[in-house]
Design a protein around this motif. Structure first.
Motif, mmCIF file in Angstrom:
data_model
loop_
_atom_site.group_PDB
_atom_site.id
_atom_site.type_symbol
_atom_site.label_atom_id
_atom_site.label_comp_id
_atom_site.label_asym_id
_atom_site.label_seq_id
_atom_site.Cartn_x
_atom_site.Cartn_y
_atom_site.Cartn_z
ATOM 1 N N GLU A 1 -16.016 -7.644 2.303
ATOM 2 C CA GLU A 1 -16.135 -9.026 1.836
ATOM 3 C C GLU A 1 -14.828 -9.813 1.938
ATOM 4 O O GLU A 1 -14.767 -10.964 1.520
ATOM 5 N N ALA A 2 -13.789 -9.247 2.504
ATOM 6 C CA ALA A 2 -12.496 -9.934 2.644
ATOM 7 C C ALA A 2 -12.602 -11.083 3.645
ATOM 8 O O ALA A 2 -13.435 -11.071 4.549
ATOM 9 N N LYS A 3 -11.716 -12.080 3.497
ATOM 10 C CA LYS A 3 -11.722 -13.252 4.379
ATOM 11 C C LYS A 3 -11.372 -12.890 5.813
ATOM 12 O O LYS A 3 -11.857 -13.503 6.742
ATOM 13 N N ARG A 4 -10.476 -11.914 5.991
ATOM 14 C CA ARG A 4 -10.134 -11.449 7.331
ATOM 15 C C ARG A 4 -10.089 -9.930 7.313
ATOM 16 O O ARG A 4 -9.920 -9.316 6.274
ATOM 17 N N GLN A 5 -10.260 -9.355 8.464
ATOM 18 C CA GLN A 5 -10.324 -7.901 8.570
ATOM 19 C C GLN A 5 -8.971 -7.331 8.988
ATOM 20 O O GLN A 5 -8.267 -7.907 9.829
ATOM 21 N N PHE A 6 -8.622 -6.203 8.404
ATOM 22 C CA PHE A 6 -7.367 -5.514 8.706
ATOM 23 C C PHE A 6 -7.637 -4.029 8.632
ATOM 24 O O PHE A 6 -8.305 -3.546 7.723
ATOM 25 N N LYS A 7 -7.102 -3.295 9.605
ATOM 26 C CA LYS A 7 -7.279 -1.845 9.623
ATOM 27 C C LYS A 7 -6.059 -1.236 10.309
ATOM 28 O O LYS A 7 -5.701 -1.639 11.410
ATOM 29 N N ALA A 8 -5.413 -0.285 9.635
ATOM 30 C CA ALA A 8 -4.241 0.376 10.210
ATOM 31 C C ALA A 8 -4.120 1.763 9.614
ATOM 32 O O ALA A 8 -4.547 2.010 8.487
ATOM 33 N N ALA A 9 -3.544 2.669 10.387
ATOM 34 C CA ALA A 9 -3.271 4.027 9.923
ATOM 35 C C ALA A 9 -1.916 4.446 10.469
ATOM 36 O O ALA A 9 -1.584 4.149 11.616
ATOM 37 N N TYR A 10 -1.142 5.113 9.636
ATOM 38 C CA TYR A 10 0.190 5.567 10.024
ATOM 39 C C TYR A 10 0.367 7.011 9.592
ATOM 40 O O TYR A 10 -0.049 7.388 8.492
ATOM 41 N N GLU A 11 0.985 7.796 10.452
ATOM 42 C CA GLU A 11 1.278 9.189 10.122
ATOM 43 C C GLU A 11 2.781 9.331 9.961
ATOM 44 O O GLU A 11 3.549 8.994 10.857
ATOM 45 N N LEU A 12 3.183 9.846 8.829
ATOM 46 C CA LEU A 12 4.593 10.048 8.533
ATOM 47 C C LEU A 12 4.959 11.504 8.821
ATOM 48 O O LEU A 12 4.084 12.368 8.879
ATOM 49 N N PRO A 13 6.230 11.802 8.997
ATOM 50 C CA PRO A 13 6.615 13.167 9.378
ATOM 51 C C PRO A 13 6.492 14.200 8.266
ATOM 52 O O PRO A 13 6.611 15.403 8.532
ATOM 53 N N GLN A 14 6.244 13.776 7.048
ATOM 54 C CA GLN A 14 6.179 14.701 5.908
ATOM 55 C C GLN A 14 5.056 14.244 4.996
ATOM 56 O O GLN A 14 4.725 13.059 4.945
ATOM 57 N N ASP A 15 4.448 15.176 4.224
ATOM 58 C CA ASP A 15 3.383 14.810 3.303
ATOM 59 C C ASP A 15 3.875 13.806 2.261
ATOM 60 O O ASP A 15 5.055 13.763 1.911
ATOM 61 N N ILE A 16 2.940 12.993 1.761
ATOM 62 C CA ILE A 16 3.249 11.917 0.820
ATOM 63 C C ILE A 16 2.903 12.362 -0.590
ATOM 64 O O ILE A 16 1.827 12.898 -0.841
ATOM 65 N N ASP A 17 3.818 12.129 -1.521
ATOM 66 C CA ASP A 17 3.587 12.411 -2.938
ATOM 67 C C ASP A 17 2.906 11.191 -3.551
ATOM 68 O O ASP A 17 3.538 10.155 -3.768
ATOM 69 N N VAL A 18 1.613 11.308 -3.821
ATOM 70 C CA VAL A 18 0.831 10.172 -4.311
ATOM 71 C C VAL A 18 1.304 9.735 -5.693
ATOM 72 O O VAL A 18 1.351 8.540 -5.998
ATOM 73 N N ALA A 19 1.695 10.681 -6.542
ATOM 74 C CA ALA A 19 2.138 10.337 -7.899
ATOM 75 C C ALA A 19 3.423 9.515 -7.894
ATOM 76 O O ALA A 19 3.655 8.719 -8.803
ATOM 77 N N ALA A 20 4.259 9.678 -6.888
ATOM 78 C CA ALA A 20 5.525 8.948 -6.814
ATOM 79 C C ALA A 20 5.435 7.734 -5.899
ATOM 80 O O ALA A 20 6.456 7.181 -5.525
ATOM 81 N N SER A 21 4.236 7.311 -5.547
ATOM 82 C CA SER A 21 4.041 6.198 -4.617
ATOM 83 C C SER A 21 3.465 4.991 -5.330
ATOM 84 O O SER A 21 2.754 5.124 -6.332
ATOM 85 N N ASN A 22 3.759 3.799 -4.811
ATOM 86 C CA ASN A 22 3.147 2.581 -5.340
ATOM 87 C C ASN A 22 3.042 1.542 -4.236
ATOM 88 O O ASN A 22 3.646 1.681 -3.175
ATOM 89 N N ALA A 23 2.248 0.508 -4.490
ATOM 90 C CA ALA A 23 2.033 -0.567 -3.520
ATOM 91 C C ALA A 23 2.043 -1.897 -4.252
ATOM 92 O O ALA A 23 1.575 -2.000 -5.391
ATOM 93 N N LYS A 24 2.601 -2.921 -3.584
ATOM 94 C CA LYS A 24 2.546 -4.270 -4.136
ATOM 95 C C LYS A 24 2.398 -5.256 -2.983
ATOM 96 O O LYS A 24 2.814 -4.984 -1.859
ATOM 97 N N ILE A 25 1.765 -6.370 -3.295
ATOM 98 C CA ILE A 25 1.588 -7.411 -2.291
ATOM 99 C C ILE A 25 2.146 -8.704 -2.866
ATOM 100 O O ILE A 25 1.872 -9.054 -4.019
ATOM 101 N N GLU A 26 2.977 -9.369 -2.073
ATOM 102 C CA GLU A 26 3.616 -10.591 -2.535
ATOM 103 C C GLU A 26 3.849 -11.507 -1.340
ATOM 104 O O GLU A 26 4.470 -11.098 -0.347
ATOM 105 N N ASN A 27 3.337 -12.715 -1.407
ATOM 106 C CA ASN A 27 3.502 -13.721 -0.357
ATOM 107 C C ASN A 27 3.051 -13.221 1.015
ATOM 108 O O ASN A 27 3.708 -13.466 2.025
#
Length: 123
Positions: free
Chosen positions: A75-101
């Protein structure tokens, strides 16, 4: 008036479709969102992606091992899709996301692998 003769020799055969303009347009409009700005330190990675016109309610972020997937909801106004693979596993508990401007900033913690080494007794 300018007259340009058409050359049709064995050395020159005109192409039926030139992809240069198509590549230019694709790079100009899709290049920015496909290459995030990545910074890293000893404990985390920081990814910055341009997602103009999308809010936090429009995005879904999933992490599986060393792969992060970012998708816009249907239902979003525009579509976005991306995937990235990092060289090491990600610690979900120590991760966060923010969106600004219109910029999505992901701070992804590095998962320190636990040592699987065992001590063997000498007889």
């Amino acid at each position: 008036m300018f007259f340009a003769p058409t050359l049709r020799t064995a050395r020159f055969t005109p192409r039926t479709h030139d992809h240069a303009f198509e590549r230019f347009v694709n790079d100009a409009f899709a290049g920015a969102r496909r290459s995030p700005l990545v910074e890293q330190d000893d404990k985390s990675w920081t990814l910055s992606l341009d997602v103009p016109g999308l809010s936090r309610e429009d995005l879904s972020i999933s992490i599986e091992g060393a792969v992060i997937r970012i998708d816009s909801k249907v239902e979003a106004k525009r579509q976005f899709k991306a995937a990235y693979e990092l060289p090491q596993d990600i610690d979900v508990a120590a991760s966060n996301a923010k969106i600004e401007n219109g910029v999505l900033t992901l701070k992804l913690g590095k998962l320190v692998p636990a040592s699987q080494a065992s001590q063997l007794q000498i007889d």
